[in-house]
Design an enzyme around this catalytic site. Structure first.
Site, mmCIF file in Angstrom:
data_model
loop_
_atom_site.group_PDB
_atom_site.id
_atom_site.type_symbol
_atom_site.label_atom_id
_atom_site.label_comp_id
_atom_site.label_asym_id
_atom_site.label_seq_id
_atom_site.Cartn_x
_atom_site.Cartn_y
_atom_site.Cartn_z
ATOM 1 N N ASP A 198 41.282 -36.239 0.594
ATOM 2 C CA ASP A 198 40.045 -37.030 0.848
ATOM 3 C C ASP A 198 39.030 -35.702 0.865
ATOM 4 O O ASP A 198 39.275 -34.544 0.528
ATOM 5 C CB ASP A 198 39.990 -37.867 2.312
ATOM 6 C CG ASP A 198 39.868 -37.099 3.254
ATOM 7 O OD1 ASP A 198 40.262 -35.745 3.304
ATOM 8 O OD2 ASP A 198 39.665 -37.414 4.560
ATOM 9 N N CYS A 248 44.078 -34.027 4.197
ATOM 10 C CA CYS A 248 42.500 -34.605 4.681
ATOM 11 C C CYS A 248 42.390 -33.643 5.690
ATOM 12 O O CYS A 248 42.816 -32.339 5.717
ATOM 13 C CB CYS A 248 42.931 -36.103 5.396
ATOM 14 S SG CYS A 248 44.342 -36.426 6.636
ATOM 15 N N THR A 291 42.882 -33.349 9.206
ATOM 16 C CA THR A 291 43.675 -33.170 10.019
ATOM 17 C C THR A 291 45.207 -33.350 9.511
ATOM 18 O O THR A 291 46.222 -32.609 9.951
ATOM 19 C CB THR A 291 43.730 -34.005 11.117
ATOM 20 O OG1 THR A 291 43.971 -35.536 10.869
ATOM 21 C CG2 THR A 291 42.335 -33.883 12.023
ATOM 22 N N HIS A 303 66.069 -32.185 7.052
ATOM 23 C CA HIS A 303 66.559 -33.090 7.995
ATOM 24 C C HIS A 303 66.304 -34.530 7.750
ATOM 25 O O HIS A 303 66.878 -35.440 8.064
ATOM 26 C CB HIS A 303 66.605 -32.669 9.614
ATOM 27 C CG HIS A 303 67.251 -31.524 9.782
ATOM 28 N ND1 HIS A 303 67.452 -31.205 11.137
ATOM 29 C CD2 HIS A 303 68.083 -30.519 9.089
ATOM 30 C CE1 HIS A 303 68.243 -30.078 11.223
ATOM 31 N NE2 HIS A 303 68.566 -29.678 9.961
ATOM 32 N N HIS A 335 72.510 -36.153 8.460
ATOM 33 C CA HIS A 335 71.139 -36.315 8.610
ATOM 34 C C HIS A 335 70.717 -37.519 7.559
ATOM 35 O O HIS A 335 69.848 -38.317 7.734
ATOM 36 C CB HIS A 335 70.474 -35.157 8.115
ATOM 37 C CG HIS A 335 70.584 -33.822 8.800
ATOM 38 N ND1 HIS A 335 70.263 -33.689 10.193
ATOM 39 C CD2 HIS A 335 71.375 -32.707 8.675
ATOM 40 C CE1 HIS A 335 70.620 -32.508 10.519
ATOM 41 N NE2 HIS A 335 71.210 -31.712 9.858
HETATM 42 C C1 RB5 Z 1 37.407 -37.414 7.801
HETATM 43 O O1 RB5 Z 1 36.383 -37.168 8.453
HETATM 44 C C2 RB5 Z 1 38.611 -37.268 8.705
HETATM 45 O O2 RB5 Z 1 38.569 -38.493 9.446
HETATM 46 C C3 RB5 Z 1 39.947 -37.444 7.750
HETATM 47 O O3 RB5 Z 1 40.056 -36.474 6.604
HETATM 48 C C4 RB5 Z 1 41.298 -37.124 8.376
HETATM 49 O O4 RB5 Z 1 41.242 -35.893 9.336
HETATM 50 C C5 RB5 Z 1 41.738 -38.214 9.164
HETATM 51 O O5 RB5 Z 1 42.913 -38.215 9.681
#
Ligand code: RB5
Length: 150
Positions: A11, A68, A70, A101, A136
């Site tokens: 994203d 993304c 996180t 695994h 596994h």
């Molecule tokens: C975008 O702001 C953020 O929420 C997205 O990239 C991601 O981290 C969501 O889990």
């Protein structure tokens, strides 16, 4: 067999790290298909998780990479797809072990969590590892069977 083709998507919050990962894939000689997004303009990460997972489900590549902010939202969205085992990784041990695994097929990374250097090590740890099978495989089969209980 080590992974030689991936589907990659992100994203807006993962866009710049995706560009760096793509350069790394080129250097490694790993073929890739980039499903977007193609800018840092705000978008919705589930759209790109879906685009990557459908191609993995269709056998266009054995592995998808999702990035993304996180890595967490992408992994949650990806894991709603049948046959997908996504894992959000930010240390090399987990990146290798989730392949060996858990037979993970979609590693997810967070551009806002990890730096470029670590990201490349995570990519290498995952792509250069192989599923170990055996006990596994039994465990992976156990949790994949949950998909058929719906
Ligand atoms: C975008 O702001 C953020 O929420 C997205 O990239 C991601 O981290 C969501 O889990």
């Amino acid at each position: 067999m080590k992974t030689n083709k991936v589907i990659i998507g992100c994203d807006h919050a993962g866009y710049y790290l995706k560009l760096q990962v793509i350069e790394h894939l080129k250097e490694k000689g790993v073929e890739y298909v980039d499903v977007g997004t193609n800018s840092a303009e705000s978008c919705h990460y589930p759209d790109f998780a879906h685009a990557v997972c459908v191609k993995v489900q269709n056998g266009e590549a054995p592995v998808g990479i999702l990035i993304c902010g996180t890595g967490i939202g992408m992994s949650m969205a990806a894991n709603k797809h049948r046959g997908i085992r996504a894992a959000c990784c930010s240390d090399t041990f987990s990146a290798r072990l989730t392949r060996e695994h858990n037979d993970a097929n979609v590693p997810c990374f967070g551009e806002r969590v990890i730096g470029e250097g670590l990201a490349m090590e995570l990519v290498d740890a995952f792509l250069d590892a192989e599923f170990m099978g055996g006990k596994h495989a039994t465990r992976v089969d156990m949790f994949m069977a949950y998909e058929n209980d719906r």
